[in-house]
Design an enzyme around this catalytic site. Structure first.
Site, mmCIF file in Angstrom:
data_model
loop_
_atom_site.group_PDB
_atom_site.id
_atom_site.type_symbol
_atom_site.label_atom_id
_atom_site.label_comp_id
_atom_site.label_asym_id
_atom_site.label_seq_id
_atom_site.Cartn_x
_atom_site.Cartn_y
_atom_site.Cartn_z
ATOM 1 N N THR A 64 1.856 -3.048 4.019
ATOM 2 C CA THR A 64 2.135 -1.452 4.173
ATOM 3 C C THR A 64 3.334 -1.340 3.662
ATOM 4 O OG1 THR A 64 2.750 -1.173 6.400
ATOM 5 C CG2 THR A 64 0.483 -1.443 5.998
ATOM 6 N N ASP A 65 3.590 0.045 3.331
ATOM 7 C CA ASP A 65 4.765 0.633 3.191
ATOM 8 C C ASP A 65 5.036 1.023 4.474
ATOM 9 O OD1 ASP A 65 7.097 1.719 1.999
ATOM 10 O OD2 ASP A 65 5.906 3.154 0.408
ATOM 11 N N SER A 66 6.596 1.489 4.513
ATOM 12 C CA SER A 66 6.909 1.691 5.928
ATOM 13 C C SER A 66 6.094 2.430 7.011
ATOM 14 C CB SER A 66 8.314 2.198 5.793
ATOM 15 O OG SER A 66 8.866 2.748 7.221
ATOM 16 N N LEU A 67 5.603 2.103 8.039
ATOM 17 C CA LEU A 67 4.933 2.792 8.964
ATOM 18 C C LEU A 67 5.677 4.116 9.677
ATOM 19 C CD1 LEU A 67 2.656 0.121 10.227
ATOM 20 C CD2 LEU A 67 2.191 1.710 8.494
ATOM 21 N N SER A 125 0.878 -1.358 0.044
ATOM 22 C CA SER A 125 -0.005 0.066 -0.083
ATOM 23 C C SER A 125 0.953 1.378 0.140
ATOM 24 C CB SER A 125 -0.941 0.182 1.184
ATOM 25 O OG SER A 125 -0.271 0.105 2.531
#
Length: 552
Positions: A307-310, A269
């Protein structure tokens, strides 16, 4: 008492095909793995993060500061992690043999922890601009250069070689290919990471790379729902993209549809906002409209979502770090990448289940998708690699030769005022990049034309640019060189838009990459050892059109 992993996998192996990825995991296989796992073990499997150190048992003070442990192995065991990700800045990727040893050590830690489940070990080896592991591994010029080659065979071969070498180092997941359609020349974060500005071209390349990578590793199409028209870097801000649903369907969706049709394992995402599609103002990573409505319901995707890095600013503007991980799961994500504080994040998800914000059934849904990927790609059956064999499998002569042949086909000559092929007896190489200009000078000299960065007596000039479209000093440098009256060959080695910014240079080339393999191919084209074959994979505003490219 739950069976040990060895006994469990022995039974599952009898049901599984001998070729990783040849068949999907069945529900009974996944359920067998999930049986008896505690809530903490299940939740831990939903997280992927980094640890500091070149070995699993390296004591690094940063591990204690960030995670409350001394070593990467302790980090894996403390939180029952489902995955780890490697970076240079976390001291994980010094050389192929070291990487293989680190991977084996982390897998041993995972298998001996409470969950007894091997790890997804990932990195971002997109090639080109985003390359985590360099030489002696085989390197390629990146996505946009492959787009310029127009060859899906090249794209598939490049991915297959990269995937094979990653797997030899114990990395079983690649966060590639980038599936964004770069329609914004000012995009600060995608650019040459995209295959181009045409959805049909990008879709064909994405399909080819999914096939190539998944012959060896878990593969990730990113960044859904499409980061190609962003004018803000989601690492530092929250991009707002003005596409309505019809525009998204036409431009952004096709590569993801193609990836899904090709059986992609994972979709990542993006931390971006499409206000005309989802007016909530939440980044797509936290949006049920995007991850459940668009990705799962409309595109029919049933696989794993990461997810991409949070830790990126684009996802951390509206909610606390504890809220972010819960909202991502509520939106439809399965694996949570690099939360700002792992302990806070894991506890937040456990607490959300205990208080009814999330059901354990919802956790099981994500866990099942993650385990299915691990089963399908052979991660559970073959988590370890032969450290002694790495040097024979990574950067082989055959792979390096293939990479050079593929890169030869990417160099794009946009204009030629008679300077090419070079007829000069000596060449000044100047412009952007201390290492890059030296690499090109050495490559030209090896091709039989003496070249130097310090020459005072020369017949022609090759000037490299990277970002001249937004850098007045680079543009002026090219103009000053043109004013000398010497033949000037200007070469854009980054985003392809520089040729439109300095029309005073009458000979322009785009390489889309400043990697060593690209500079060697550039030297071969400059000297006439090979003819140029690349075709522009984007439009350069008010200058060159998609498909431009001279050949001879």
């Amino acid at each position: 008492m739950r069976r040990t992993l060895v006994a469990l996998l022995a039974g599952l192996a009898a049901m599984a095909t001998a070729v990783p990825g040849a068949a999907d995991a069945r529900p009974d296989q996944v359920n067998a793995l999930m049986g008896g796992m505690t809530l903490a073990e299940k939740v831990g499997q939903l997280f992927m993060t980094y640890g500091y150190g070149p070995t699993a048992d390296t004591v690094d003070a940063r591990n204690q500061t960030e995670f409350g442990v001394d070593t990467p192995a302790q980090l894996v065991q403390k939180y029952h992690l489902g995955g780890v990700i490697y970076f240079a800045w976390s001291d994980n990727v010094q050389n192929p043999t070291q990487i293989a040893g680190l991977s084996n050590g982390l897998q041993k830690a995972a298998i001996s922890s409470g969950a007894h489940i091997p790890l997804l070990i990932s990195t971002d080896q997109e090639e080109g601009l985003v390359t985590r592991i360099g030489a002696p591994a085989t390197t390629f010029p990146g996505s946009m250069a492959l787009g310029a080659s127009r060859s899906t065979d090249n794209a598939e071969q490049a991915a297959a070689i990269t995937g094979r070498e990653l797997r030899a180092m114990g990395i079983n997941m690649n966060n590639a290919p980038d599936s964004d359609v770069n329609v914004n020349p000012a995009n600060p974060v995608i650019g040459v990471r995209s295959f181009g500005s045409d959805p049909t071209l990008v879709s064909s390349m994405v399909s080819a790379q999914v096939k190539g990578y998944q012959s060896s590793v878990v593969t990730t199409a990113k960044h859904f729902p499409g980061h190609g028209d962003a004018a803000t870097d989601s690492h530092t801000g929250l991009p707002v993209i003005d596409h309505d649903k019809a525009t998204w369907e036409k431009i952004d969706a096709p590569p993801f549809r193609a990836a899904i049709a090709s059986g992609v394992d994972v979709i990542m995402s993006a931390h971006i906002v499409f206000p005309k599609i989802d007016p909530s103002g939440d980044p797509s990573t936290l949006s049920p409209t995007v991850l459940t409505g668009m990705l799962r319901d409309e595109l029919g995707y049933r696989g794993m979502v990461i997810t991409d890095s949070l830790q990126m600013a684009g996802v951390r503007q509206k909610y606390t770090d504890a809220e972010i991980v819960v909202k991502a799961l509520q939106a439809g994500a399965d694996m949570l990448l690099m939360p700002q504080n792992v302990g806070t994040a894991v506890n937040a998800v456990i607490n959300a289940v205990q208080t009814g914000q999330l059901s354990e059934r919802r956790i099981d849904q994500s866990l099942a998708r993650i385990l299915a990927v691990k089963l399908r790609r052979g991660v559970l059956f073959n988590p370890f690699v032969d450290v002694n064999a790495v040097a024979k499998k990574v950067g082989t002569a055959t792979s390096l030769a293939t990479a050079q042949r593929i890169t030869d086909s990417t160099i794009t000559v946009l204009s030629n005022d008679g300077a090419l092929p070079l007829k000069a007896k000596s060449v000044l190489v100047t412009g952007w990049g201390v290492t890059t200009t030296q690499t090109l000078a050495d490559a030209l000299t090896a091709q039989g034309i003496p070249a130097s960065k310090t020459a005072t007596d020369y017949d022609a000039i090759v000037v490299l640019t990277n970002g001249a479209a937004t850098d007045p000093s680079q543009r002026q440098r090219v103009r000053d060189l043109v004013a000398t009256g010497k033949p000037v060959i200007a070469v854009g080695v980054g985003n392809p838009y520089d040729p439109g910014a300095v029309p005073e240079a009458r000979t322009w080339i785009d390489t889309y990459s400043y990697t060593a393999v690209s500079m060697r191919s550039l030297a071969r084209v400059l000297t006439g050892a090979v003819g140029p074959r690349g075709k522009l994979p984007v439009d350069i505003p008010n200058s060159y059109s998609f498909g431009a490219g001279l050949t001879w």
